[in-house]
Scaffold this motif. Structure first.
Motif, mmCIF file in Angstrom:
data_model
loop_
_atom_site.group_PDB
_atom_site.id
_atom_site.type_symbol
_atom_site.label_atom_id
_atom_site.label_comp_id
_atom_site.label_asym_id
_atom_site.label_seq_id
_atom_site.Cartn_x
_atom_site.Cartn_y
_atom_site.Cartn_z
ATOM 1 N N ASP A 74 21.247 -15.392 29.841
ATOM 2 C CA ASP A 74 21.342 -14.126 29.104
ATOM 3 C C ASP A 74 22.267 -13.106 29.762
ATOM 4 N N TRP A 75 22.995 -13.521 30.786
ATOM 5 C CA TRP A 75 24.027 -12.633 31.315
ATOM 6 C C TRP A 75 25.265 -12.721 30.412
ATOM 7 N N LYS A 76 25.961 -11.593 30.284
ATOM 8 C CA LYS A 76 27.135 -11.524 29.427
ATOM 9 C C LYS A 76 28.292 -10.898 30.192
ATOM 10 N N VAL A 77 29.462 -11.498 30.034
ATOM 11 C CA VAL A 77 30.686 -10.965 30.642
ATOM 12 C C VAL A 77 31.639 -10.582 29.516
ATOM 13 N N LYS A 78 32.235 -9.396 29.628
ATOM 14 C CA LYS A 78 33.144 -8.912 28.593
ATOM 15 C C LYS A 78 34.400 -8.340 29.222
ATOM 16 N N ALA A 79 35.548 -8.774 28.712
ATOM 17 C CA ALA A 79 36.835 -8.212 29.109
ATOM 18 C C ALA A 79 37.453 -7.562 27.871
ATOM 19 N N SER A 80 38.019 -6.376 28.040
ATOM 20 C CA SER A 80 38.574 -5.664 26.889
ATOM 21 C C SER A 80 39.882 -4.991 27.265
ATOM 22 N N TYR A 81 40.736 -4.854 26.256
ATOM 23 C CA TYR A 81 42.015 -4.156 26.434
ATOM 24 C C TYR A 81 42.315 -3.388 25.154
ATOM 25 N N SER A 82 42.867 -2.201 25.312
ATOM 26 C CA SER A 82 43.304 -1.434 24.144
ATOM 27 C C SER A 82 44.560 -0.648 24.498
#
Length: 722
Positions: free
Chosen positions: A320-328
């Motif tokens: 249930d761990w979540k990794v998120k990478a984002s760019y804008s």
């Protein structure tokens, strides 16, 4: 708890607390003559509330993460949280972010021009809008359409009052406003088409379509387009706004989601005002202009475009761990051709004003990158939650100007209609100013489950901040902050199934680009923000209530001196740093579903904001605010009809123009709506704003000027769902 706060009138929070508790008790335990409950909590609580508000029909949401990196319910967030949901946006016919701010508990708008304004809360400015949690800051002097940001592409607007240093790093203690985009998450073809018509020749078209792209429905897309055109109650003013939004979601694996998209919002107004109407005549008497009066010429314009590209990659692990990478990437441009009028006219002849044509082209580019991991962990036999992350943001700003061929006098301003002053010839673009801001940070936040009723949120953000630039007057500036630590702490204690008490604390750090009379930039604002209160949650989270008491203390807060810095064109107001600026007060809010079909959003705010000497700071911002809007779907044979209405009230505000006090008395604006479902697919809606045609105005500290707010208006819309 009993506490007395002086705000010109004395009040006791204990009394208000008892009133709220009594009202909530009445709603949750209302009984008929036979002693049976009138409300049916089973029916309401069966609908589970999540983050997205589309299709819920609700005036609240189940989860938010504007205050912290953790996804928390409003009850579990130890700060004041308001959410303007998709249903409320539709019910009130809200078109842009200014409409939202005017209708949210504890925040308000100082509309000092047709296309520039200041948002504020708890006595202080809001200088950033967040888009999906990414702060986009702007300098009010160089506004480029931010206050006209359309809502067609957003699911909801979250507003967290108080300092949000954990998520924004550098920021004001007023509030954080987070616009959350719509998602391409539909696995069936669905959409809406809306047509709208209203006062001042308003015309609006909105198309919103979402669909799966492949047979497996692992690739989904959504496209939104909106066009709005209308005139105004202000002479010669007309607006054209266009929005295009495209987004997708792709399930790369059952546990990996890639999403991204593009948006473009374009504003093309004509007849834009630069500055406001004169407060005084030359004989010292107060001027009283028609609400349609303008200082603009018919050729003035203030065009702006905002383009945004974004992408996110998320992966959920088996634990249930979540990794998120984002760019804008955001790119905002504005090109203005304006006319500024200044001076004091003669009451009889109208003579005495002077004209200053100005033309500016600005561009702001911002790149943001984020990486976050969050999930549960076990410690001492209990499950807790942790979020850690890294963010990087870089913003570049540049402005150029064009010289006007002619200046001059205005002539008889009493007869001014904007057509008698011809557009000057403009020179080529020349350098005016530029600046660059970099912010890099690491953060961590943990929600510790210390006992069944006791939760503690602790966190910190370590920020590196650098801002530099100069202008054509050779006023270079550079501010570099290494390792600025912003701690955050909050505690929530559940009293019972419905009520919790909470408290929170965070530091304030806000560099400012205001200058004193010598042209020197003021030091950064430093301070502390504390808040405590009671929260209530009912019917599975579909109704939320809160009572908050807050205190904000700041050093180096900029306040206008009313003087002009020598050699600045157009005139730039000088500021001074005030010490010991303190805002304290309380807020009440109730939002959600009282019974099936009956939605309500109601909030009241009262506070003081003073400096060390007890003098009011930012007195143009209302100390008392009451916001109410409710809708009710009729039962039985009339259930195709929904009716609603509300009122926005604010207390007295004032400023000094020279040595004279300029005051806006307390006033209320009443709004109504009605919607009729012609069929399951087609509905018609009518909205009326400022029902009693109240005359009111916005004011600002500099330049001896003011503007009028909108008079009564009406609109009708048709919506088709497929």
């Amino acid at each position: 708890m009993q506490r007395t706060i002086s705000t010109g009138k004395k009040f006791r929070i204990k009394t208000v607390s008892l009133m709220v508790a009594f009202a909530l008790s009445g709603w949750s335990q209302a009984q008929d003559a036979g002693g049976e409950a009138l409300l049916s909590p089973v029916r309401v609580s069966e609908r589970v509330m999540g983050e997205n508000t589309e299709g819920t029909g609700s005036y609240t949401t189940g989860k938010t993460k504007t205050a912290t990196p953790l996804s928390l319910s409003p009850r579990d967030t130890p700060q004041s949280v308001s959410v303007v949901t998709q249903q409320r946006i539709e019910d009130q016919g809200l078109l842009n972010i200014t409409d939202v701010i005017n209708n949210v508990t504890g925040v308000s708008v100082n509309q000092y021009e047709t296309h520039r304004a200041q948002f504020h809360a708890r006595g202080f400015d809001i200088n950033a809008l967040m888009v999906d949690g990414v702060p986009t800051t702007w300098d009010q002097q160089w506004s480029s359409g931010e206050i006209l940001t359309g809502l067609a592409i957003y699911d909801r607007v979250e507003v967290v009052r108080g300092s949000t240093g954990l998520t924004t790093g550098v920021g004001d203690p007023s509030a954080a406003v987070n616009l959350v985009r719509k998602r391409a998450n539909s696995k069936v073809l669905t959409g809406t088409v809306q047509l709208g018509f209203g006062s001042w020749s308003e015309q609006r078209v909105l198309v919103d379509v979402a669909t799966p792209v492949n047979e497996a429905k692992t690739l989904r897309a959504r496209v939104v387009g909106e066009y709005v055109e209308r005139d105004s109650w202000v002479d010669n003013l007309e607006n054209k706004n266009q929005t295009l939004f495209a987004t997708f979601e792709a399930d790369l694996t059952p546990d990996t989601l890639l999403s991204g998209g593009f948006s473009r919002q374009e504003n093309n107004p004509r007849g834009s005002m630069w500055g406001g109407l004169p407060v005084w005549y030359s004989d010292g008497s107060k001027a009283n202009w028609d609400r349609s009066k303008t200082t603009a010429a018919e050729w003035t314009r203030w065009n702006s475009v905002y383009e945004n590209y974004f992408a996110t990659l998320e992966h959920r692990f088996a634990n249930d761990w979540k990794v998120k990478a984002s760019y804008s990437h955001g790119d905002r441009t504005a090109d203005s051709y304006l006319l500024y009028l200044y001076g004091t006219p003669d009451r009889t002849t109208g003579l005495g004003l002077f004209a200053w044509p100005g033309s500016y082209k600005t561009r702001t580019q911002q790149d943001d990158f984020g990486l976050q991991a969050n999930g549960p962990f076990s410690l001492f036999g209990r499950t807790h939650e942790l979020a850690v992350g890294y963010t990087y943001a870089k913003q570049k700003f540049a402005s150029d100007s064009r010289a006007a061929s002619t200046f001059g006098t205005v002539g008889d301003f009493n007869a001014w209609n904007g057509t008698s002053y011809p557009e000057p010839s403009w020179g080529g673009l020349t350098y005016y100013s530029q600046g660059e801001t970099k912010q890099e940070a690491v953060y961590a936040a943990a929600r510790l489950n210390l006992a069944d009723p006791l939760k503690v949120i602790v966190g910190a953000r370590l920020t590196k901040y650098e801002k530099s630039g100069d202008d054509a007057s050779s006023n270079p500036y550079r501010l570099k902050i290494e390792d600025q630590l912003t701690p955050y702490a909050g505690v929530i204690y559940d009293l019972n199934e419905n009520f919790s008490v909470y408290a929170s604390y965070t530091d304030i750090f806000q560099p400012q680009q205001r200058r004193d009379i010598s042209g020197k930039y003021l030091d950064p604002i430093l301070g502390k923000s504390t808040e405590g209160g009671v929260k209530g949650e009912f019917f599975g989270g579909r109704l939320n209530a809160s009572l908050a008491v807050f205190q904000i203390k700041q050093e180096n807060l900029a306040q206008s001196t009313g003087q002009i810095i020598a050699g600045t064109t157009p005139p730039e107001t000088a500021y001074r740093a005030t010490q010991g600026a303190t805002s304290e007060g309380f807020e009440l809010e109730l939002a959600g579903e009282l019974t099936p079909g009956w939605n309500l959003s109601a909030g009241y705010t009262q506070f003081t904001a003073t400096d060390t000497n007890g003098a009011d700071v930012n007195s143009i911002y209302p100390r008392e605010l009451f916001k109410l809007f409710t809708t009710y779907r009729l039962p039985g044979a009339l259930n195709a009809l929904t009716v609603g209405g509300g009122a926005n009230w604010q207390g007295t505000t004032y400023t000094y123009v020279g040595s004279e006090k300029f005051e806006q008395k307390a006033y209320a604006l009443v709004n109504l709506m009605a919607r009729y479902e012609i069929s399951k697919q087609l509905s018609a809606q009518v909205n009326v704003n400022n029902l009693f045609d109240k005359t009111y105005y916005g004011m600002f500290d500099a330049y001896n000027q003011y503007t009028y707010g909108a008079p009564r208006s009406a609109s009708v819309s048709l919506k088709y769902k497929f």
